[in-house]
Design an enzyme around this catalytic site. Structure first.
Site, PDB file in Angstrom:
ATOM      1  N   SER A   1      33.429  39.522  40.338  1.00 31.36           N
ATOM      2  CA  SER A   1      35.067  39.478  39.644  1.00 31.36           C
ATOM      3  C   SER A   1      35.006  37.133  39.828  1.00 31.36           C
ATOM      4  CB  SER A   1      36.351  39.590  40.029  1.00 31.36           C
ATOM      5  OG  SER A   1      37.380  39.035  39.355  1.00 31.36           O
ATOM      6  N   ALA A   2      35.878  36.582  39.939  1.00 34.02           N
ATOM      7  CA  ALA A   2      35.390  34.996  39.439  1.00 34.02           C
ATOM      8  C   ALA A   2      34.347  34.611  39.816  1.00 34.02           C
ATOM      9  CB  ALA A   2      37.008  34.629  39.849  1.00 34.02           C
TER      10      ALA A   2
ATOM     11  N   GLY B   1      39.408  36.461  42.275  1.00 35.40           N
ATOM     12  CA  GLY B   1      40.700  35.862  42.549  1.00 35.40           C
ATOM     13  C   GLY B   1      41.035  34.692  41.370  1.00 35.40           C
TER      14      GLY B   1
ATOM     15  N   HIS C   1      35.770  42.719  34.885  1.00 35.88           N
ATOM     16  CA  HIS C   1      36.910  43.556  34.337  1.00 35.88           C
ATOM     17  C   HIS C   1      36.662  44.072  32.951  1.00 35.88           C
ATOM     18  CE1 HIS C   1      38.741  43.078  38.637  1.00 35.88           C
ATOM     19  NE2 HIS C   1      38.280  42.154  38.916  1.00 35.88           N
TER      20      HIS C   1
ATOM     21  N   GLU D   1      34.440  48.542  35.942  1.00 31.40           N
ATOM     22  CA  GLU D   1      34.425  48.038  37.403  1.00 31.40           C
ATOM     23  C   GLU D   1      33.307  49.479  37.557  1.00 31.40           C
ATOM     24  OE1 GLU D   1      38.742  48.561  36.681  1.00 31.40           O
ATOM     25  OE2 GLU D   1      39.020  46.457  36.748  1.00 31.40           O
TER      26      GLU D   1
END
Lengths: 245, 245
Positions: free
Chosen positions: B129-130, B97, B166, B201
């Protein structure tokens, strides 16, 4: 910004310094010639340091870019008293680079407040990219990487919305799963109320008193909290965004 | 992280939750089945709230994703004492997020230090991700927009480099003048020393004690201060980055 101050502000808020295929500032030089007609000297704020170049090297680039319209450019870092330099300036240009670095340096050198005051007092301000981003309420719609930690994300508030420079439409062919620019701004609006103007490369806002005109040939993408994003054509008046709910 | 702590850490640091054409976590579920074999319950940290969804809605997505490998997922926000929940957890998953929001919430809820301590004590940690970004020394190589102001950019330091999730190669066809990912990381290295691992990714790092293996089929792009960026193939050992100058 208070109403009496809004009456005399003068800014050009540009998405980029350079458009694809052009040289530094070339696309906007004719416009700057008029905008800076009242003065031969421009104070350059080099703090955003694109690619980490030195303040001197960056000022040299700006000086070369503006020499063709007969302007002398002096780097803010060269003044013994930079706060006084801002107070005495007739025109300021803030170049792009990293917004986090720019904002940190503006605070640490005590420039943020004097610059805000000077703009509301009628100083002619031109900013590209990071230098455009900081004219908004906050730097929170920058695209940059947080390479340094600034003491605050609040910026000049010379307009009462936020700027997203280098606005980029979603790539419909992409298989990349990272967020699009539009999704990022939607996340911003979950937590922040001010409108965001997505300025495409080659567009700029000309702010003169209460008037805010989108100039350049391109449309801009407008994001207001709780609404679908929409396009405004070049030549549009954007002042209504300052009074949006 | 001290050497005796490094000996028992266990992490999966993943670029993304979802690869193009796949469903949530589908590409990595077989790997997670092994990684989480020791426990049936996983504490989920939903603070990054992609698209601003609620903590409950986000936890529901994570729970559905992990149900197919027989795991029960409980949102950290549901525990009366979240610090104790982290201390007692056998496994933690932090979803993606907005990294700024995630880091702000981790600090404001007093979770950053307990989570760091738990990881160095052998807690199995999975982040996408985050949630991957925060395993690094700092969040300063995030791609996210600074939609909130966290009290610090320092993060878990479970590995002694930074993560760029990413990771995206430059688009050689693009006419866009904004910085490429590689240029942004080069700017980071003008001001910060730690190496950066650009995770594409579908890639992840499997950290087990002193070993750090790049898993998945793709290569990763490695950025070390003062060197040209380079590729490391899937299966490579990356532990040398922790002792890089």
């Amino acid at each position: 910004m208070k109403e009496e101050q809004t009456n005399i502000r003068k800014l050009i808020i540009a998405s980029t310094s350079t458009v694809h295929g052009g040289s530094y500032l070339s696309y906007i030089l004719p416009r700057l010639q008029t905008f800076f007609a009242h003065t031969d000297e421009i104070v350059f704020i080099p703090y955003a340091r694109p690619g980490g170049i030195t303040h001197d090297a960056y000022t040299e680039i700006a000086a070369k870019g503006l020499a063709s319209i007969g302007k002398k450019v002096v780097g803010l870092h060269r003044f013994p008293d930079p706060i006084r330099a801002i107070q005495n300036a007739k025109a300021v240009f803030t170049g792009g680079g990293n917004t986090f670095l720019l904002v940190k340096e503006l605070y640490e050198n005590g420039i943020m407040e004097p610059l805000k005051t000077a703009i509301s007092g009628g100083l002619s301000y031109f900013g590209t990219s990071a230098g455009a981003n900081i004219t908004g309420v906050s730097m929170q719609t920058t695209n940059d990487m947080p390479i340094v930690y600034p003491p605050s994300f609040d910026t000049l508030g010379a307009v009462s919305f936020n700027i997203n420079p280098h606005y980029l439409d979603p790539d419909t062919q992409s298989t990349h799963m990272g967020e699009t620019r539009e999704k990022r701004i939607a996340e911003f609006h979950k937590l922040n109320p001010q409108a965001v103007v997505g300025l495409r490369e080659g567009s700029w806002l000309f702010v003169s008193g209460k008037s805010i005109i989108l100039e350049g040939d391109l449309s801009a993408r407008i994001f207001e909290q709780g609404k679908e994003a929409y396009e405004l054509a070049g030549g549009s008046q954007l002042s209504f965004l300052e009074y949006a709910d």
